[in-house]
Design an enzyme around this catalytic site. Structure first.
Site, PDB file in Angstrom:
ATOM      1  N   LEU A  95      19.859  46.967  21.373  1.00  0.00           N
ATOM      2  CA  LEU A  95      18.981  46.109  20.569  1.00  0.00           C
ATOM      3  C   LEU A  95      18.961  46.520  19.100  1.00  0.00           C
ATOM      4  CD1 LEU A  95      15.929  45.186  22.826  1.00  0.00           C
ATOM      5  CD2 LEU A  95      17.825  43.752  22.082  1.00  0.00           C
ATOM      6  N   PRO A 109      32.145  47.625  24.132  1.00  0.00           N
ATOM      7  CA  PRO A 109      32.847  46.823  25.142  1.00  0.00           C
ATOM      8  C   PRO A 109      31.910  45.813  25.782  1.00  0.00           C
ATOM      9  CG  PRO A 109      32.440  49.058  25.929  1.00  0.00           C
ATOM     10  CD  PRO A 109      32.054  49.043  24.500  1.00  0.00           C
ATOM     11  N   ALA A 131      35.102  46.826  29.673  1.00  0.00           N
ATOM     12  CA  ALA A 131      35.314  47.705  30.820  1.00  0.00           C
ATOM     13  C   ALA A 131      36.550  47.245  31.580  1.00  0.00           C
ATOM     14  CB  ALA A 131      34.090  47.684  31.734  1.00  0.00           C
ATOM     15  N   ARG A 181      31.193  57.254  27.474  1.00  0.00           N
ATOM     16  CA  ARG A 181      29.923  56.528  27.397  1.00  0.00           C
ATOM     17  C   ARG A 181      29.046  56.999  28.550  1.00  0.00           C
ATOM     18  NH1 ARG A 181      28.852  49.950  26.846  1.00  0.00           N
ATOM     19  NH2 ARG A 181      27.068  50.181  25.454  1.00  0.00           N
ATOM     20  N   ARG A 220      25.825  42.276  22.083  1.00  0.00           N
ATOM     21  CA  ARG A 220      25.305  40.909  22.052  1.00  0.00           C
ATOM     22  C   ARG A 220      25.008  40.458  20.621  1.00  0.00           C
ATOM     23  NH1 ARG A 220      21.519  41.367  27.504  1.00  0.00           N
ATOM     24  NH2 ARG A 220      22.626  43.264  28.058  1.00  0.00           N
ATOM     25  N   CYS A 258      32.048  42.844  28.826  1.00  0.00           N
ATOM     26  CA  CYS A 258      32.774  42.140  29.882  1.00  0.00           C
ATOM     27  C   CYS A 258      32.740  40.635  29.637  1.00  0.00           C
ATOM     28  CB  CYS A 258      32.173  42.459  31.243  1.00  0.00           C
ATOM     29  SG  CYS A 258      32.490  44.142  31.796  1.00  0.00           S
ATOM     30  N   GLN A 314      37.806  50.750  27.043  1.00  0.00           N
ATOM     31  CA  GLN A 314      36.905  51.446  27.960  1.00  0.00           C
ATOM     32  C   GLN A 314      37.508  51.378  29.360  1.00  0.00           C
ATOM     33  OE1 GLN A 314      33.106  49.737  29.557  1.00  0.00           O
ATOM     34  NE2 GLN A 314      32.143  51.345  28.326  1.00  0.00           N
ATOM     35  N   TYR A 321      27.876  52.722  37.088  1.00  0.00           N
ATOM     36  CA  TYR A 321      29.205  52.605  37.655  1.00  0.00           C
ATOM     37  C   TYR A 321      29.662  53.962  38.192  1.00  0.00           C
ATOM     38  CZ  TYR A 321      28.765  48.033  35.582  1.00  0.00           C
ATOM     39  OH  TYR A 321      28.308  46.786  35.261  1.00  0.00           O
TER      40      TYR A 321
END
Length: 370
Positions: free
Chosen positions: A304, A25, A59, A233, A327, A27, A102, A185
């Protein structure tokens, strides 16, 4: 010759995945009043054509005050549900990739500006700001507005909101739910002793700090169809002395597995600005490996993962059952295609794209050629 491990099928519960590549996920900070729009259709649509095995919606807040920013996606009423339905209908017209969501609540890390405008917390009395909530009245960073500590009524409302969002997700055909217990969170805030300083049944001991995340998991698992996976998660560590760590993560993972959790996605950090993260390729994989050695449910590694051989090694050596990329796939939306070409595997492609198959990779696309 068998396919590379990265491209071998895998089941998460009863959900059959074509390979081991999960889109994590991400954002987009592009919703209006929690409602998805054409940006999300474009964003998710291109990722659904990537050749990965599972697409996870960003999310998604279960309550308006649970959004990280005012531009976050939500699933708390008929309007947010209808907006998400429209986007999903558009994506599904052209892709059969399974779609997960999510569900989360940002807690004390809510009420922020979008990242490209600095991402700072917005005060409750300012435009696009609101009063945040948390396990304890401790701000995320010194000098920012303190959250209100959730009382029992607030906890009950929170649990009900997760259940209601899960039911809405099922109604629009979502294939799996991931509960967001990572990155500082709200559920992570309950887990970590750095953010949870309650003296009731939801604070103090590890058992008490795990209580609410486990109660929410149980409630969502009971509300979401039994044949559809519910996963979690987690942050494997806070990267801060005295905080949440891998030993507590393993205890939490075992408790989730006992309750029927279908998979656990192991990330890290995000709870405390004092974190000292040794960022580098595969830096979170040892956390996933430690959890995998302790449980039988599938484990997802993230962080990564950019190189094709790196991803193959994570699966091939048994460090994790699946890898998640975020990413990496924003930068290269055809990363699964390119990984398959490099490793000598096949991947699914839309018929409109079949003619782009490079001549040197004659078996790259396994879709039927009309």
């Amino acid at each position: 010759m068998s396919a590379p491990k990265l491209f071998q099928p895998f089941d998460v519960g009863s959900l059959a995945l074509d390979n081991r590549i999960v889109i994590a996920p991400m954002c987009q900070y592009s919703a209006i009043d929690g409602e998805m729009n054409d940006w999300h259709l474009i964003h998710l649509g291109q990722l659904a054509l990537s050749g990965a095995a599972l697409l996870t919606i960003e999310a998604t807040a279960v309550l308006p005050e649970g959004r990280i920013s005012h531009a976050d996606v939500g699933l708390w009423d008929d309007a947010t549900q209808a907006a998400m339905q429209r986007v999903l209908d558009g994506v599904r017209r052209h892709s059969d990739m399974p779609i997960a969501i999510q569900l989360g609540h940002a807690g004390r890390k809510a009420s922020t500006e979008v990242p490209w405008k600095g991402g700072a917390q917005i005060a409750p009395d300012a435009a696009n700001g609101w009063q945040t909530v948390a396990p304890s009245a401790l701000p995320f960073t010194p000098g920012t507005h303190a959250p209100l500590a959730l009382d029992k009524a607030g906890i009950d409302r929170l649990r009900d909101a997760f259940v209601a969002a899960a039911k809405r997700a099922d109604a629009i055909g979502i294939d799996a739910v991931q509960l967001h217990g990572a990155h500082g969170y709200l559920l992570h805030q309950f887990l970590s002793p750095l953010s949870n300083q309650r003296d009731d049944e939801y604070g103090g001991s590890l058992e008490n700090r795990m209580r609410l995340p486990l109660e929410i998991f149980d409630a969502v698992r009971a509300a979401f169809p039994a044949h559809k996976p519910v996963t979690m998660r987690v942050s494997g560590t806070d990267w801060v002395d005295g905080g949440w760590d891998i030993e507590q993560t393993i205890a939490f993972a075992k408790a989730l597995e006992a309750r029927g959790c279908s998979a656990i996605h192991v990330s890290s950090g995000g709870l405390d600005p004092r974190q000292d993260i040794p960022v580098g390729p595969s830096y979170q994989v040892p956390l996933a490996r430690a959890v995998k050695q302790a449980v039988d449910m599938p484990v997802i590694a993230v962080g990564l993962i950019t190189d094709f051989e790196q991803a193959e090694a994570i699966i091939g050596t048994g460090d994790a059952d699946l890898i998640a990329i975020a990413r990496t796939i924003l930068y290269d939306p055809r990363w699964p295609w390119h990984a398959a070409a490099h490793l000598g595997a096949s991947v699914k492609a839309a018929p409109q794209y079949l003619r782009c198959q490079p001549r040197q990779y004659r078996n790259l696309f396994d879709a039927p050629k009309g």
